[in-house]
Design a protein around this motif. Structure first.
Motif, PDB file in Angstrom:
ATOM      1  N   GLY A 178      43.172  52.295  40.605  1.00  0.00           N
ATOM      2  CA  GLY A 178      44.253  52.581  41.529  1.00  0.00           C
ATOM      3  C   GLY A 178      43.890  52.424  42.989  1.00  0.00           C
ATOM      4  N   ASN A 179      42.648  52.140  43.312  1.00  0.00           N
ATOM      5  CA  ASN A 179      42.215  51.977  44.705  1.00  0.00           C
ATOM      6  C   ASN A 179      41.572  50.608  44.888  1.00  0.00           C
ATOM      7  N   ARG A 180      41.733  50.068  46.072  1.00  0.00           N
ATOM      8  CA  ARG A 180      41.138  48.760  46.370  1.00  0.00           C
ATOM      9  C   ARG A 180      39.722  48.951  46.914  1.00  0.00           C
ATOM     10  N   GLU A 181      38.787  48.228  46.327  1.00  0.00           N
ATOM     11  CA  GLU A 181      37.386  48.322  46.738  1.00  0.00           C
ATOM     12  C   GLU A 181      37.031  47.136  47.618  1.00  0.00           C
ATOM     13  N   PHE A 182      36.711  47.426  48.874  1.00  0.00           N
ATOM     14  CA  PHE A 182      36.464  46.359  49.849  1.00  0.00           C
ATOM     15  C   PHE A 182      35.303  45.457  49.433  1.00  0.00           C
ATOM     16  N   ALA A 183      34.367  46.004  48.706  1.00  0.00           N
ATOM     17  CA  ALA A 183      33.208  45.213  48.294  1.00  0.00           C
ATOM     18  C   ALA A 183      33.584  44.050  47.389  1.00  0.00           C
ATOM     19  N   THR A 184      34.782  44.108  46.788  1.00  0.00           N
ATOM     20  CA  THR A 184      35.224  43.017  45.915  1.00  0.00           C
ATOM     21  C   THR A 184      36.116  42.012  46.648  1.00  0.00           C
ATOM     22  N   SER A 185      36.341  42.199  47.936  1.00  0.00           N
ATOM     23  CA  SER A 185      37.161  41.266  48.711  1.00  0.00           C
ATOM     24  C   SER A 185      36.432  39.942  48.891  1.00  0.00           C
ATOM     25  N   ASP A 186      37.195  38.879  49.106  1.00  0.00           N
ATOM     26  CA  ASP A 186      36.602  37.541  49.255  1.00  0.00           C
ATOM     27  C   ASP A 186      35.647  37.477  50.434  1.00  0.00           C
ATOM     28  N   ILE A 187      36.086  38.021  51.563  1.00  0.00           N
ATOM     29  CA  ILE A 187      35.267  37.891  52.769  1.00  0.00           C
ATOM     30  C   ILE A 187      33.951  38.637  52.609  1.00  0.00           C
ATOM     31  N   TYR A 188      34.002  39.823  52.004  1.00  0.00           N
ATOM     32  CA  TYR A 188      32.748  40.567  51.805  1.00  0.00           C
ATOM     33  C   TYR A 188      31.881  39.896  50.746  1.00  0.00           C
TER      34      TYR A 188
END
Length: 978
Positions: A178-188
């Motif tokens: 239910g939460n977005r994890e920034f570590a899985t973003s494309d840029i990161y």
């Protein structure tokens, strides 16, 4: 590596020429003008992204198409300081403003700010380019907030919820519990590529605090800028539709007029008499609808990224320019900002379709600054290789690809053509499943079937069940399906749809829609398009659904894929189907791919060839000084005479017997329908397979008789007339048409009693299929066409009219500088010779040019010298136009010369061309000498071995022409009917 295309994109061509040398210097890490004219922040980013020293230390890098897009946009915006589309044209391609309508178009208000479009094929990483440009803008704005070229306020607009969710994944990370994890973003995840280490901390802090979803625009407060992500519906005031609810009209007519009721609702939130419309939640939502738009208008600066921008631009309705509603909102947002509003458009199909039928065309966006087409992506292995599975036209009849309907136009079932296509798709899927299972059992190829209407989907599902598939094997995805299930039951279906790469089932997805932008799964390997749409945008979006690579990172598989591409280019059978997309034959798609191929969609240039001009080595050659000395005057005999035609009379039992023995033909027809795969880059044909249950009805033979009779009668009617007016006049008295039934009877008798030299029963064991073998049909058509022409007795009742034409009417020709032949005795200083298989033509031109007995020569341009074409009937009975190769003039003669490979001299069509040319020569020689340049005319057919033998023995070209000339027809001249 750079890509040069045949499409005309003035800005892209101009920018490419300006940055190409500097691009090589950036990669090499040496000083250059480009780096010297950008900010220190930009210079650091460009070195990090593209310098070879940095590229070698990481796994992920931008490919050439992404690199060229970034460099073109950075150069146009930062180095040239572009303030509007017109300004960019004036700086890069001022000559293009003289084109039809260009100046007026780019001067429009909607183009009054910096605006750049990147044309990039589906699956080639447009989002990565978007990420890089956002980082470039933000870091420069952070370094110097006063520089009006840069901003930290961004609006990223998606065409629908699927792309919207993908963009949230890219910037915020994927949903986990239910939460977005920034570590899985494309840029990161790709931080080693996107951002130098010195900027990582500040950039990631900005992204984690400043991303705004569509529901938060206008209400969430951020510091230091924002990244607002929405789908375009927010800017129109429309409710957000789920992507599978969008009907086809939403796709094909984004400029359509808004419904009156919807327009009223957008102005008046209170709807009298509507309970739900008067609820507080609905009223609040409608009242606050202007909030997001107003907040964007109030920003001092803004950068807009339009993902899949073909949804947004103006369409032409009659003589009126209209804009889609949300583009009007963007114009309102841009108006107070001037050059501090910047717009980036990304699309694989940045054009609007204009016209219909034969006049159908594409109107590309005027602000395209870079082009990375599909063929470049295919050649570099960035997307799947594209293959069209075509039904073999051997022992088959043309199929109907539309659904069957009753007299009330109600759909009653699938046509036989559609069933055949589905069978072929299932067969190909089985082949791929067996192939992949041996290498990697975790890979599950899928078949996508696209239907033409929601009412067709149930019939497709039913047919798949008949073919032996289970309910778990098939997933139906369309708006009707969602309505049947309801929202709660639909969510598991949707989850299954977007997780198909990791599931054995479903194997087949059935949808009335394209599952358009954002449906970016990797395992679609076969597509069966049952849709009847001719929209080019829809066709390109269709193949886009299956282009994304299924296999990545495995070096052994990559070697196989490279070998597959090499084998296909060499016209050999590939040894694997890794990352090959198969599209089962559909008429609309076949025409689309032919256009793609015939147009030379892209040429890849690398290494030392990077400086090649966008137009290649094409050169326009004008008439030479003193050209009249080498000109040819050709008498054209016009016959506007009226003819009196008698009824034809043929005895079928006296016609020639087929040269194809029946015993040899019968084993070839088999049963069912045959398909083969055809690579779209090279034309390589491979992988034959057979689909059972095709068209095998007793009516097939009767249908065949009707088709071949029509083919013969129409061919004869159109062959021997010079103009459309003559044909129209002749058509008032359709001699052949009135005897069509008689001719069909003759053909039937010929087939049953004479064709194979024995009695032949077409209905026994489906033996009529042998008639559909191409050579047999062509032989029948040729036999009857010739007999019918010769049977006509015509009475000439008017004299000939002669018109003189000159080869100099064509004042210039286009040649390739690298292959052209320089000549002295021609109206042009150079003549065009084919890059491939042009050796004989080159040899003859050079040999004739040095012969002192030759006064003049010219290579006939079959596309320009149309008056030199001669009509003739091909061996299959179809009409055609013949254009000889050369005209050569000596003191006493003019030669019409045809050069052929020795093996082609005896070809039946070559013989028919010769008869047509001989009849033409005889016709000319009957004229008064002053009408034929005071010379006799001759036709010469030269084989390659003959030319080489005479030349090698020191003979003159004129001597060979005089010896090989054919003074008169060898048999009775081919009679003309009209």
């Amino acid at each position: 590596m750079s890509v040069l295309t045949t499409e005309t994109f003035p800005l892209a061509d101009g920018l490419f020429l300006r940055i190409n040398d500097d691009r090589l210097a950036i990669e090499a890490g040496v000083p250059n003008d480009f780096i010297g004219q950008v900010t220190p922040t930009t210079a650091e980013l460009l070195r990090w992204w593209f310098q070879e020293d940095y590229r070698t230390i990481r796994q992920a890098n931008f490919h050439s198409g992404q690199r060229d897009a970034i460099l073109a946009i950075v150069y146009a915006h930062e180095v040239l300081g572009t303030t509007s589309v017109l300004d960019l044209y004036e700086k890069v391609a001022p000559e293009a403003l003289l084109g039809d309508g260009i100046l007026g178009e780019v001067s429009a208000e909607r183009h009054g700010h910096p605006k750049y479009a990147a044309k990039m094929a589906t699956g080639t990483g447009k989002t990565w380019v978007l990420n890089a440009l956002l980082i470039w803008q933000h870091l420069n704005n952070r370094a110097n907030p006063a520089d009006e070229r840069f901003s930290s306020n961004f609006l990223i607009v998606a065409p629908g919820l699927i792309v919207y969710d993908r963009l949230l994944d890219s910037f915020q990370g994927k949903l986990v519990n239910g939460n977005r994890e920034f570590a899985t973003s494309d840029i990161y995840a790709q931080r080693e590529l996107f951002v130098p280490p010195t900027y990582e901390k500040s950039l990631f802090a900005f992204l984690q605090s400043s991303v705004v979803t569509k529901k938060e625009i206008g209400s969430k407060v951020t510091g230091g800028g924002m990244v607002a992500i929405t789908n375009w519906h927010l800017l129109t005031g429309a409710e957000d539709p789920d992507f599978v609810d969008e009907e086809e009209d939403d796709v094909e007519a984004p400029g359509a007029d808004i419904d009156a009721a919807e327009a009223i609702n957008s102005f008046f939130p209170l709807t009298p008499g509507t309970a739900s419309g008067n609820s507080l939640d609905v009223l609040d939502r409608r009242y606050l609808r202007g909030g997001p738009l107003q907040s964007l208008i109030d920003l001092p600066d803004l950068v807009v990224f339009n993902d899949e921008a073909h949804h947004i631009h103006s369409l032409k309705k009659g003589e009126e320019q209209t804009e889609v509603e949300w583009q009007k909102s963007l114009s309102a947002i841009a108006e107070p900002k001037g050059r501090r509003f910047v717009q980036f458009d990304f699309s694989a199909t940045p054009y609007n379709e204009t016209g219909t039928g034969a006049k159908k065309g594409k109107k590309y966006f005027p602000h395209i600054v870079t082009d990375f087409p599909l063929f470049a992506a295919m050649q570099q292995g960035l997307v799947k290789a594209l293959t069209l599975d075509k039904r073999k036209e051997v022992a088959t009849l043309p199929l109907d690809f539309s659904v069957d309907r009753d007299e009330n136009n109600v759909i009653i079932g699938l046509s036989e053509g559609q069933r055949t296509m589905i069978r072929a798709g299932l067969k190909k899927l089985q082949i791929l499943e067996r192939s992949f299972e041996e290498t990697d059992p975790s890979k599950h190829p899928k078949l996508l079937i696209m239907t033409e209407d929601t009412k067709v989907s149930p019939f497709v599902i039913e047919f798949l069940m008949e073919c032996g598939l289970s309910e778990d094997d098939v997933l139906q995805v369309d708006s009707g399906r969602k309505a049947d299930l309801g929202l709660k039951e639909w969510e598991p279906v949707r989850e299954k749809l977007f997780d198909i790469d990791h599931r054995v089932a479903p194997k087949v997805i059935v949808s009335v829609l394209m599952l358009r932008e954002g449906f970016d799964v990797n395992n679609i390997c076969v597509i069966v398009p049952l849709r009847s749409s001719q929209s080019g945008i829809l066709l390109e979006q269709t193949i886009g659904r299956g282009l994304r690579l299924m296999w990545r990172g495995d070096e052994a598989i990559e070697d196989q894929k490279r070998e597959t591409r090499e084998l296909i280019r060499a016209h050999k059978e590939p040894n694997s189907f890794f990352d090959v997309l198969f599209i089962v034959e559909h008429p609309a798609f076949e025409a689309f791919y032919k256009e793609l191929l015939d147009g030379g969609y892209a040429v890849v240039v690398d290494g030392d060839s990077d400086s090649t001009s966008p137009t290649g080595d094409i050169e326009v050659v004008p008439l030479r000084d003193g050209w009249p000395e080498y000109d040819f005057e050709i008498p054209i005999v016009l016959r506007d005479a009226e003819d009196e035609l008698k009824s034809p009379s043929i005895d079928p039992l006296t016609l020639p017997v087929s040269k194809f023995p029946l015993a040899d033909l019968l084993p070839t027809i088999g049963s069912g329908e045959r398909f083969s795969s055809n690579d779209l880059q090279t034309g390589t044909q491979y992988g034959d397979y057979r689909v059972d249950g095709g068209v095998m009805t007793a009516t097939g033979y009767n249908d065949y008789l009707s088709r071949i009779t029509t083919r013969i009668t129409e061919a004869i009617g159109r062959t021997f007339v010079a103009t459309q007016q003559q044909y129209n006049s002749m058509s008032k008295y359709p001699i052949m048409q009135t005897h069509k039934a008689i001719i069909a009877g003759w053909i039937d008798r010929y087939i049953r009693k004479r064709l194979f030299g024995q009695v032949f029963d077409p209905f026994e064991d489906e033996n009529w299929r042998v008639l559909l073998v191409g050579d047999v049909s062509a032989e029948i058509a040729g036999t009857f066409s010739t007999a019918l022409v010769e049977a006509q007795e015509s009475l000439q009742v008017s004299d000939a009219v002669v018109e003189t034409r000159s080869t100099s009417e064509v004042t210039s020709i286009k040649v390739r500088a690298s292959t052209a032949v320089e000549v002295t005795k021609c109206i042009f200083p150079k003549l065009r010779v084919a890059a491939r298989s042009g050796g004989l033509e080159r040899l003859f031109i050079e040999w004739a040019d040095i012969d002192s007995k030759v006064e003049a020569l010219i290579k006939i341009d079959e596309y320009a010298h149309l008056f030199l074409r001669r009509p003739y009937l091909k061996a299959d009975g179809m009409p055609a136009q013949y254009s000889p190769d050369f005209l050569v003039r000596t003191e006493n003669a003019i030669y019409i010369v045809e050069t052929k490979a020795q093996s082609a001299i005896s070809d039946e069509n070559v013989k028919r061309k010769k008869r047509a040319a001989l009849a033409w020569v005889d016709q000319i020689n009957e004229l008064a000498p002053d009408l034929r340049s005071e010379r006799d005319w001759y036709y010469v057919l030269l084989g390659e071995e003959t030319v080489k033998s005479w030349r090698d023995k020191g003979a003159r070209a004129s001597e060979l022409l005089a010896q090989a000339r054919i003074a008169h027809t060898e048999s009775a001249a081919q009679p003309t009917m009209f």
